[in-house]
Scaffold this active site. Structure first.
Site, PDB file in Angstrom:
ATOM      1  N   ARG A   1       0.831  -1.207   0.000  1.00 29.64           N
ATOM      2  CA  ARG A   1       0.000   0.000   0.000  1.00 29.64           C
ATOM      3  C   ARG A   1       0.865   1.257   0.000  1.00 29.64           C
ATOM      4  O   ARG A   1       1.866   1.334   0.711  1.00 29.64           O
ATOM      5  CB  ARG A   1      -0.899   0.005   1.240  1.00 29.64           C
ATOM      6  CG  ARG A   1      -1.674   1.299   1.476  1.00 29.64           C
ATOM      7  CD  ARG A   1      -2.537   1.182   2.716  1.00 29.64           C
ATOM      8  NE  ARG A   1      -3.228   2.420   3.044  1.00 29.64           N
ATOM      9  CZ  ARG A   1      -2.896   3.245   4.044  1.00 29.64           C
ATOM     10  NH1 ARG A   1      -1.842   2.947   4.799  1.00 29.64           N
ATOM     11  NH2 ARG A   1      -3.575   4.343   4.277  1.00 29.64           N
TER      12      ARG A   1
ATOM     13  N   LYS B   1     -13.099   2.940   1.687  1.00 30.07           N
ATOM     14  CA  LYS B   1     -12.716   2.968   3.095  1.00 30.07           C
ATOM     15  C   LYS B   1     -13.889   3.520   3.915  1.00 30.07           C
ATOM     16  O   LYS B   1     -14.384   4.616   3.640  1.00 30.07           O
ATOM     17  CB  LYS B   1     -11.478   3.836   3.274  1.00 30.07           C
ATOM     18  CG  LYS B   1     -10.273   3.299   2.512  1.00 30.07           C
ATOM     19  CD  LYS B   1      -9.118   4.292   2.497  1.00 30.07           C
ATOM     20  CE  LYS B   1      -8.558   4.540   3.875  1.00 30.07           C
ATOM     21  NZ  LYS B   1      -7.378   5.450   3.809  1.00 30.07           N
TER      22      LYS B   1
ATOM     23  N   THR C   1      -5.741  -0.342  10.676  1.00 36.25           N
ATOM     24  CA  THR C   1      -5.392   0.731  11.614  1.00 36.25           C
ATOM     25  C   THR C   1      -5.070   0.220  13.021  1.00 36.25           C
ATOM     26  O   THR C   1      -5.900  -0.405  13.675  1.00 36.25           O
ATOM     27  CB  THR C   1      -6.495   1.807  11.727  1.00 36.25           C
ATOM     28  OG1 THR C   1      -6.996   2.130  10.436  1.00 36.25           O
ATOM     29  CG2 THR C   1      -5.909   3.071  12.363  1.00 36.25           C
TER      30      THR C   1
END
Length: 473
Positions: free
Chosen positions: A34, A215, A273
């Site tokens: 990413r 997202k 995250t």
């Protein structure tokens, strides 16, 4: 052949952008690389892309590249010496128009139009909280509620107040231009609010065959979740901003809700995250982080993501090693029958692909009941393998395809490992190849059972209509 089920996404940055580290990340289990286009310079991103492609070719291991768009997000401007320590009750002035030396700027312009007196601004995922005490034209006066350090370019979010910015801020449009000009496979859409945002992005990249990953970071996105999933290839549970826009106590329930709905629809879902956040500085994760990763796998995540741990952390390779170890153990505790039922319950007689769906479900069930070693899925574009894997078989799925893009298409799909072969002319040749392949790769032994799935006629994309059980002899 090392069969991996839960996929690992690694954010590449200063700690991991060299050829040597990228190679070690791939060997440790990275499946997708990413790039966060909100940070770094264009030349840095170009170097990362080049290094990933070169290492991928060297190892003969296709690694999809995911590029994240910034999205309609407010950010702090440049801070003198790059950081500023704030104490409780300090006053801080934010210039939301044309900045000058006396105020810290917020860009793009317009934050003063989205907020009101008494609103709370969260900086850097809530690391610092500012209460708005006065708005004078484009100048916002705030008082520090939660003390901490702020640094340049960090996100500024008004709690509970959705951004009215157009999706295509100057920063986002520049990132799209970069994506359109470079070798990218997946596009991450930050701050998606509704289907309109997705459609507009697709119009901007219509000449590129990119997988769209939406997202989920906003309450608006949760409110519109089903239609967002329907218009996306994959979904990311982006818990950083989600935990800013929602009370942090609601994030676990939101995560499970998003994953469950993706599982129902057979769409890939990434949980992201702070999964191993402490490993940014420390050589091993906390017990709570290990439990978090384990539970994300049990919930039904196709992939789990590392952010700062691999982009700026001190131990990027160890972070991937731990992620792989934890997820592999968690896979032993997955309730495959429950996850399979969640998907099957959404299939009805009006589904145009009902036969394909039932064949895929049947392959997963048969493999479980026969305690087969693995499922071999012959697939043109990757759809057959993806369809079978969506029913969460206990066994790994080996996708066999003549299309070089199949491995990229399946890069995030739980349980699938892809190999590239020449096309077959006859179905019996496919069966013979399956037997020889699993023996050569030591994936099965004489007397073991494998389940083969394919689509007929050979060479036509999108069909899943054949199952064969083979006992290796």
């Amino acid at each position: 052949m090392n069969l991996q089920k839960t996929k690992i996404v690694c954010t590449i940055g200063p700690s991991s952008d060299s050829l040597e580290i990228i190679e070690e990340l791939i060997k440790s289990g990275m499946n997708v690389a990413r790039i966060n286009l909100s940070h770094g310079k264009e030349e840095d991103h170009l170097n990362i892309i080049s290094n990933i492609r070169n290492v991928s070719k060297k190892l003969d291991s296709p690694i999809p590249i995911l590029a994240d768009l910034p999205g309609p997000k407010y950010r702090l401007g440049e801070i003198k010496n790059n950081s500023l320590d704030l104490s409780t009750d300090d006053e801080l002035f934010l210039n939301c128009g044309n900045s000058n030396k006396d105020e810290l700027s917020v860009w793009p312009p317009g934050l003063h139009l989205d907020v009101k007196n008494g609103a709370v601004l969260l900086v850097d995922d809530g690391a610092v909280e500012l209460e708005i005490t006065e708005i004078n034209k484009t100048i916002i006066k705030t008082k520090v509620q939660l003390a901490g350090k702020i640094t340049s370019n960090k996100a500024v979010v008004p709690r509970g107040l959705p951004s009215k910015l157009d999706y295509f801020t100057e920063e986002t449009q520049s990132a799209i231009n970069f994506v359109n000009s470079n070798d990218i496979d997946y596009l991450g859409l930050s701050y998606v609010r509704n289907v309109k945002d997705i459609i507009r992005v697709k119009e901007k990249i219509k000449d590129k065959n990119l997988k769209i990953i939406s997202k989920i970071e906003l309450q608006l996105a949760l409110d519109n979740l089903e239609e967002i999933i329907n218009h996306s290839d994959s979904i990311m549970v982006a818990r950083g901003d989600l935990g800013v826009h929602l009370p942090i106590s609601q994030v676990p329930a939101a995560q499970k809700f998003i994953i469950n709905l993706c599982n129902q629809k057979g769409k890939e879902v990434i949980t992201a995250t702070q999964m191993l956040e402490s490993m940014t500085e420390n050589p091993q994760p906390t017990r709570a982080e290990s439990t978090d990763v384990h539970n994300a796998v049990l919930d039904g995540s196709d992939a789990i993501m590392l952010s700062g741990e691999t982009s700026i952390g001190k131990y990027p390779i160890r972070a991937v090693d731990f992620m792989r170890e934890i997820s592999t153990i968690a896979e032993n505790d997955i309730n495959h029958k429950t996850l399979r039922g969640i998907k099957l319950d959404q299939v009805d007689s009006n589904n145009k692909k009902i036969i394909d769906e039932l064949i895929a479900h049947g392959a997963a069930n048969i493999a479980d009941q026969l305690d087969a070693k693995l499922i071999v899925a012959f697939t043109e574009s990757g759809s057959t393998a993806a369809r079978v894997a969506a029913y969460r078989p206990s066994q790994p799925v080996v996708a066999i395809s003549p299309d070089n893009n199949a491995a990229i298409n399946l890069g995030l799909r739980w349980g699938v490992n892809t190999i590239n072969v020449e096309s077959f002319d006859h179905i019996e040749d496919m069966f013979t190849f399956s037997e020889n392949f699993v023996l050569e790769e030591k994936l099965a032994s004489i007397g073991d059972t494998i389940v083969v799935v394919a689509g007929l006629p050979i060479g036509f994309k999108g069909n899943t209509n054949l199952i064969r059980v083979i006992t290796i002899n």
